[in-house]
Write a protein that holds these residues in place. Structure first.
Motif, PDB file in Angstrom:
ATOM      1  N   THR A 156      -0.840  -1.619  -5.382  1.00 47.41           N
ATOM      2  CA  THR A 156      -2.175  -1.487  -4.933  1.00 47.41           C
ATOM      3  C   THR A 156      -2.054   0.015  -4.576  1.00 47.41           C
ATOM      4  O   THR A 156      -1.219   0.649  -4.025  1.00 47.41           O
ATOM      5  CB  THR A 156      -2.167  -2.326  -3.458  1.00 47.41           C
ATOM      6  N   THR A 159      -5.743  -3.558  -6.655  1.00 45.87           N
ATOM      7  CA  THR A 159      -4.656  -3.902  -6.887  1.00 45.87           C
ATOM      8  C   THR A 159      -4.604  -4.560  -8.341  1.00 45.87           C
ATOM      9  O   THR A 159      -5.360  -5.324  -8.850  1.00 45.87           O
ATOM     10  CB  THR A 159      -4.372  -5.141  -6.013  1.00 45.87           C
ATOM     11  N   GLN A 184       0.813  -1.172   0.111  1.00 46.34           N
ATOM     12  CA  GLN A 184       0.252  -0.155  -0.047  1.00 46.34           C
ATOM     13  C   GLN A 184       1.156   1.293  -0.004  1.00 46.34           C
ATOM     14  O   GLN A 184       1.808   1.137   0.698  1.00 46.34           O
ATOM     15  CB  GLN A 184      -0.643  -0.047   1.374  1.00 46.34           C
TER      16      GLN A 184
END
Length: 730
Positions: free
Chosen positions: A39, A87, A22
């Motif tokens: 992501t 993602t 992330q």
């Protein structure tokens, strides 16, 4: 598009797939190359107005999300205000950085969130650092203000002396509404569309809320020219509230004259009088209410010229004189180059030539002969073509190239002669390139209009590409493709017939074609090299009914995006020319040729019915409202179908009742019948009158196996038809 630092990352890891934890959108844009799996989390800022693509923005940057054709593989469809985590693989499409279509997870975190505030910018600041983000450009005005917005089209705007473009997809709720004609605060997503990945930044408005007027009075229509004569014409427009009716006009963009219509209204008409024949006039309309005022863009309008107005039409392929009404169509075959050469050498003063390609000796010699006769010649060419013939031209002839290599580039086929001389002015255009193959082998049309007004209109377009009105091209001022503006007249009266002229990409040619299709009352025929526009296919399908069966021939049946199968499945009588000797290179349509009171119209020129022609190429298209010309093109269309082996029976209104294809045939023929014949029996008889087959007509389309028939001539008939079709079995 990525910059150099992305390449460094790719070199470090050119054999693996980077997988990002992330992180911010800015980080993935800067540090993760195409092919990486990333992501991203952020707020969705767009909906279906931009198609299946969604834009995702966080506090650092924005990026496009592309699921493929739709979001049906996921449990929800992202909407504006949704916070999501996604993602997938980083990809790039024509310069636009995207995540998708290879997606592994799409998770909805929350809904109903406020959208990020727009970045306030100028048009020149639409760039890579803002790609995927909401932006706002205050004080924007549109060059095409007052026009109806069409899908899959671009529109030029300006703000503070800078210019930019918006792109409107066919799914956008703006389609069909009027493009606001007054100053506005323009919002949208900064996006990119560029074949080479450089430049091409554009704004994507997401609906009417992104185009907020800041003016107290606005134009609500385009400015329409009517009642055109040699010395006058009317200009008509509408505003949202009552205002004055004033036109500023002149023979240059500086204007200099003012005519007050003396009316306060929302519907305005002003007549300009005391004009001269064959002259182009610049004009802008003006309405005010109290301290509020609105101006239209300055446009160009033509009066009727004193030229002969004769229109000549020539075809390279066969024609069918049996359907002629007053004049026999001219099929020149391999003599087409000589006819074009004769027109070129008839020029007495000036020649402006814009040819996509040139390699025909007769035409090269004609150009050189004109130069030797003292004619001033300017020449524009497309750099991506061989243009072998250009090297054979007199060295005194200046040549200017379109160099960007996008689409088909400078795709015109234009001769403009003696534009300042009404007795000898003419324009020659059509579908044919000035190459031996196009002239001798392929199916093409050439049209010549002897008219000073339209010659001057074409010359304006030529000068824009040339970059000046002199003999030396100005590279710094030359404009091609999407850089061109709306700066030529649209309406002409030539030989008493209305003629409209559209140039691409600036003028909205596809919209004009669609509107003409929608006027069909009795019949429509089209012959096209390329047909890939969904909106035009939809328009034809919408006209297909018990009373109207559009009929067409298409060369490129199997190219990506071809509308051939779509039209066929929808009941349109369409035939493939693919694989037949000599390319079908036409770009024409004929609407209502059979009924003089239903505005018989021909559409012809260089413009294929494709998005490249609409948005990228330099093209020209004529709309000729003339029954004689319409019948000439209809004769060509019938001859074209016959050369393709299509035979048919029509009713008195030109509607196809029965057709077979191909003809001659060997093992099978395809048959299409009108609904009124369903339930009847088709009888097939040999030349002696002996019946060899009977076929019950259960379907509009059917395939008939004829491999068991001996070679020879056969006749197809039904009890309700007064004539039969001749079938040759080989």
């Amino acid at each position: 598009m990525r910059i150099f630092k992305y390449t460094i990352v790719a070199l470090v890891c050119n054999t693996c797939t980077l997988i990002q934890a992330q992180n911010s959108i800015l980080d993935l844009r800067l540090n993760y190359p195409v092919g990486s799996t990333v992501t991203a989390t952020g707020i969705i800022t767009s909906g279906n107005d931009l198609g299946s693509v969604r834009y995702l923005q966080d506090a650092t940057a924005g990026i496009a999300l592309y699921p493929g054709s739709d979001w049906s593989d996921w449990s929800f469809e992202p909407n504006p205000g949704d916070e999501i985590s996604i993602t997938g693989e980083v990809t790039e499409y024509n310069g636009l950085l995207e995540i998708g279509p290879n997606l592994s997870t799409v998770e909805l975190l929350s809904s109903g969130n406020s959208l990020p505030n727009p970045q306030i910018i100028t048009p020149s600041q639409l760039a890579e650092n803002l790609e995927g983000m909401i932006v706002e450009i205050p004080g924007s005005t549109f060059e095409a203000g007052g026009q109806i917005i069409e899908g899959n089209n671009t529109y030029n705007f300006s703000s503070g002396g800078e210019t930019g473009i918006i792109y409107v997809r066919s799914s956008n709720s703006l389609v069909g509404t009027t493009l606001n004609g007054c100053e506005m605060d323009l919002r949208g997503i900064c996006s990119q569309f560029s074949f080479d990945g450089f430049g091409g930044y554009q704004l994507l408005p997401r609906g009417a809320a992104d185009m907020v007027s800041t003016s107290g009075i606005c134009l609500t229509s385009d400015v329409v020219q009517s009642n055109i004569t040699t010395n006058s014409f009317d200009l008509t427009w509408s505003t949202d509230i009552e205002g004055s009716s004033i036109v500023e006009w002149g023979t240059t963009p500086d204007l200099g004259n003012t005519t007050d219509g003396g009316m306060v209204s929302t519907d305005h008409t002003v007549t300009l009088t005391g004009l001269e024949p064959g002259v182009l006039y610049y004009a802008r309309v003006y309405s005010s209410s109290g301290s509020e005022e609105v101006y239209s863009p300055t446009r160009v309008y033509a009066t009727v010229s004193s030229s002969s107005g004769d229109i000549h039409v020539y075809f390279t392929g066969s024609v069918d004189h049996s359907v002629a009404t007053e004049e026999l169509a001219m099929s020149l075959g391999t003599n087409t180059n000589d006819t074009i050469a004769a027109w070129i050498t008839s020029a007495q003063h000036t020649l402006d030539l814009a040819f996509y390609n040139l390699n025909n000796v007769a035409i090269e010699d004609a150009i050189n002969t004109a130069a030797a006769n003292g004619v001033e010649i300017r020449y524009i060419a497309e750099a991506s073509n061989a243009n072998i013939g250009v090297g054979n031209l007199d060295s005194s002839i200046p040549v200017h190239y379109r160099m960007d290599g996008e689409g088909s580039g400078m795709h015109n086929k234009i001769v403009i002669a003696d534009a300042d001389y009404p007795e000898s002015a003419f324009v020659l255009t059509g579908s044919t390139n000035m190459t031996t193959g196009n002239l001798n082998t392929d199916k093409n049309n050439v049209i010549v209009l002897e008219d000073q007004s339209i010659a001057r209109g074409y010359r304006l377009e030529f000068n824009e590409m040339w970059g000046s009105d002199g003999m030396v091209p100005d590279d710094s001022n030359s404009k091609f493709g999407p850089d061109k503006s709306i700066n030529t007249p649209k309406k002409f009266i030539i030989g008493g017939s209305p003629v409209e002229l559209y140039f691409s990409p600036s003028d909205g040619t596809t919209s004009a074609i669609r509107k003409t299709i929608e006027t069909t009352d009795y019949s429509m025929f089209f012959a096209l090299l390329a047909f890939t526009r969904d909106d035009l296919a939809d328009a034809i399908i919408a006209e297909t009914s018990f009373f109207v069966t559009p009929t067409g021939a298409i060369e490129e049946e199997n190219v990506t995006g071809s509308e051939f199968t779509t039209l066929l499945d929808a009941g349109v009588e369409v035939y493939s020319h693919q694989g037949i000797s000599g390319s079908l290179h036409h770009k024409y349509a004929v609407v209502d040729h059979v009924e003089p009171l239903s505005d018989p119209t021909v559409i012809t020129g260089s413009h294929n019915w494709s998005s490249s022609a609409e948005n990228t190429n330099d093209e020209n298209t004529l709309f000729i409202h003339d029954a004689r010309v319409a019948n000439l093109y209809y004769q060509e269309f019938k001859g074209l179908l016959q050369s393709m082996g299509v035979d048919s029976v029509e009713d008195e209104e030109g509607k196809l009742i029965l057709s077979i294809y191909p003809n001659p045939a060997t093992s099978r023929v395809f048959m299409e019948v009108d609904e009124k014949l369903l339930g009847e029996m088709i009888s097939i008889k040999d030349i002696s009158g002996r019946e060899v087959m009977q076929i019950l007509l259960n379907n509009i389309r059917s395939t008939i196996e004829i491999s068991h028939l001996n070679s020879g001539i056969y006749f197809l008939s039904t009890t309700s038809l007064s004539e039969s079709l001749r079938l040759s079995v080989q």
